[in-house]
Design a protein around this motif. Structure first.
Motif, mmCIF file in Angstrom:
data_model
loop_
_atom_site.group_PDB
_atom_site.id
_atom_site.type_symbol
_atom_site.label_atom_id
_atom_site.label_comp_id
_atom_site.label_asym_id
_atom_site.label_seq_id
_atom_site.Cartn_x
_atom_site.Cartn_y
_atom_site.Cartn_z
ATOM 1 N N LEU A 96 0.832 -1.207 0.000
ATOM 2 C CA LEU A 96 0.000 0.000 0.000
ATOM 3 C C LEU A 96 0.866 1.256 0.000
ATOM 4 O O LEU A 96 0.525 2.260 -0.632
ATOM 5 N N GLY A 97 2.015 1.195 0.696
ATOM 6 C CA GLY A 97 2.929 2.335 0.719
ATOM 7 C C GLY A 97 3.501 2.630 -0.656
ATOM 8 O O GLY A 97 3.568 3.790 -1.080
ATOM 9 N N LEU A 100 0.794 4.149 -2.809
ATOM 10 C CA LEU A 100 0.564 5.535 -2.399
ATOM 11 C C LEU A 100 1.646 6.463 -2.949
ATOM 12 O O LEU A 100 1.344 7.534 -3.500
ATOM 13 N N ILE A 101 2.900 6.042 -2.839
ATOM 14 C CA ILE A 101 4.013 6.865 -3.336
ATOM 15 C C ILE A 101 3.952 7.017 -4.849
ATOM 16 O O ILE A 101 4.123 8.115 -5.394
ATOM 17 N N SER A 103 1.350 6.776 -6.860
ATOM 18 C CA SER A 103 0.204 7.601 -7.238
ATOM 19 C C SER A 103 0.484 9.076 -6.982
ATOM 20 O O SER A 103 0.076 9.946 -7.760
ATOM 21 N N THR A 104 1.193 9.351 -5.893
ATOM 22 C CA THR A 104 1.541 10.738 -5.566
ATOM 23 C C THR A 104 2.520 11.307 -6.588
ATOM 24 O O THR A 104 2.340 12.429 -7.084
ATOM 25 N N PHE A 116 -4.771 11.442 -8.770
ATOM 26 C CA PHE A 116 -4.184 10.647 -7.698
ATOM 27 C C PHE A 116 -5.097 9.491 -7.305
ATOM 28 O O PHE A 116 -4.660 8.343 -7.170
ATOM 29 N N MET A 117 -6.385 9.805 -7.128
ATOM 30 C CA MET A 117 -7.329 8.770 -6.703
ATOM 31 C C MET A 117 -7.513 7.699 -7.777
ATOM 32 O O MET A 117 -7.559 6.502 -7.489
ATOM 33 N N PHE A 120 -4.361 5.616 -7.869
ATOM 34 C CA PHE A 120 -4.274 4.774 -6.672
ATOM 35 C C PHE A 120 -5.175 3.551 -6.832
ATOM 36 O O PHE A 120 -4.756 2.411 -6.584
ATOM 37 N N PHE A 124 -3.866 -0.198 -7.281
ATOM 38 C CA PHE A 124 -4.355 -1.103 -6.232
ATOM 39 C C PHE A 124 -4.896 -2.385 -6.863
ATOM 40 O O PHE A 124 -4.506 -3.499 -6.476
ATOM 41 N N GLU A 225 -8.562 -1.212 4.423
ATOM 42 C CA GLU A 225 -8.071 -1.234 3.035
ATOM 43 C C GLU A 225 -9.239 -1.135 2.049
ATOM 44 O O GLU A 225 -9.210 -0.361 1.089
ATOM 45 N N ILE A 228 -11.052 2.392 2.310
ATOM 46 C CA ILE A 228 -10.367 3.474 1.601
ATOM 47 C C ILE A 228 -10.799 3.508 0.135
ATOM 48 O O ILE A 228 -11.099 4.570 -0.424
#
Length: 243
Positions: A96-97, A100-101, A103-104, A116-117, A120, A124, A225, A228
């Protein structure tokens, strides 16, 4: 109390999932961990369950018997043998980390919350489907232990990883994202219902979110998870309606 038994007849991860599911269904069984390589089942019980009762819960394909070595009763031994919940969930947090990175970084210049969403959710699905496809034979049985639809319609468990692949590509390619968002709400809503019921029933079973390749326990982290992803999907649908 925790006991370890020998189990014969298991040949694949599908067998492993079947044994875990059958033994976990017994009322006095709190947790079941089956090791396919050693052919053993470690069972944590609220009160002692006889071997005959354990055998009756299994199909004729499998035979369960007490190990020659002494059973584990000591809480100290149990603590030493069991991994901490945080350590068990480390692979999930790590994945997940990374998502997240990634996507950012894809949306930081300029910052785009919508992008971003979508990225992500796309990453995912792609990453999680990869782990499910590593053991496509064993995943449906593990998934069916808590997902209501997979339990009622076994074929759904077989196609679920491919649904995730398609949804992931739709989000990453920005193709029919509204449809992908609605499907996300439906499938993750069903799964989250099953996860919530499992947690409320205090049943300890294997989580199939990363397939059966990685041995993860069903915990609140699984609920978070999914939550989110559901919150992101709802947010994006609301934004689309506002436009």
């Amino acid at each position: 109390m925790t006991h370890t038994y020998d189990v014969t007849g298991m040949t694949c991860n599908g067998c492993k999932a079947s044994v875990e599911k059958a033994l976990s269904a017994l009322s006095d069984v709190e947790n079941v961990e089956v090791d396919l390589n050693s052919g053993t089942a470690t069972i944590k019980m609220h009160k002692h369950v006889g071997v005959d009762a354990l055998q009756n819960a299994l199909s004729d394909k499998y035979t369960i018997s007490e190990k020659d070595t002494k059973n584990v009763f000591s809480s100290t031994q149990t603590v030493k043998e069991e991994k901490s919940e945080l350590k068990q969930l480390f692979p999930l947090f790590l994945i997940l980390g990374y998502i997240l990175i990634a996507s950012t970084l894809l949306n930081i210049k300029p910052w785009n919350i919508n992008g971003f969403m979508l990225d992500f959710m796309g990453l995912f699905y792609i990453v999680f489907s990869f782990f499910k496809l590593l053991d496509l034979k064993g995943f449906p049985q593990s998934f069916g232990m808590y997902d209501p639809l997979a339990k009622a319609v076994p074929a759904y468990g077989w196609i679920y990883p491919f649904i995730e692949v398609v949804l992931g590509l739709m989000f990453l390619m920005r193709f029919q994202t509204n449809i992908a968002l609605i499907v996300t709400l439906v499938i993750l809503g069903i799964t989250t219902f099953g996860v919530t019921k499992t947690l409320l029933d205090k049943k300890s079973i294997q989580c199939a979110c990363l397939g059966t390749a990685l041995k993860l326990p069903m915990t609140k982290a699984t609920f978070i998870e999914n939550a989110i992803m559901i919150v992101m999907a709802i947010f994006m649908i609301i934004k689309t309606l506002d436009v």
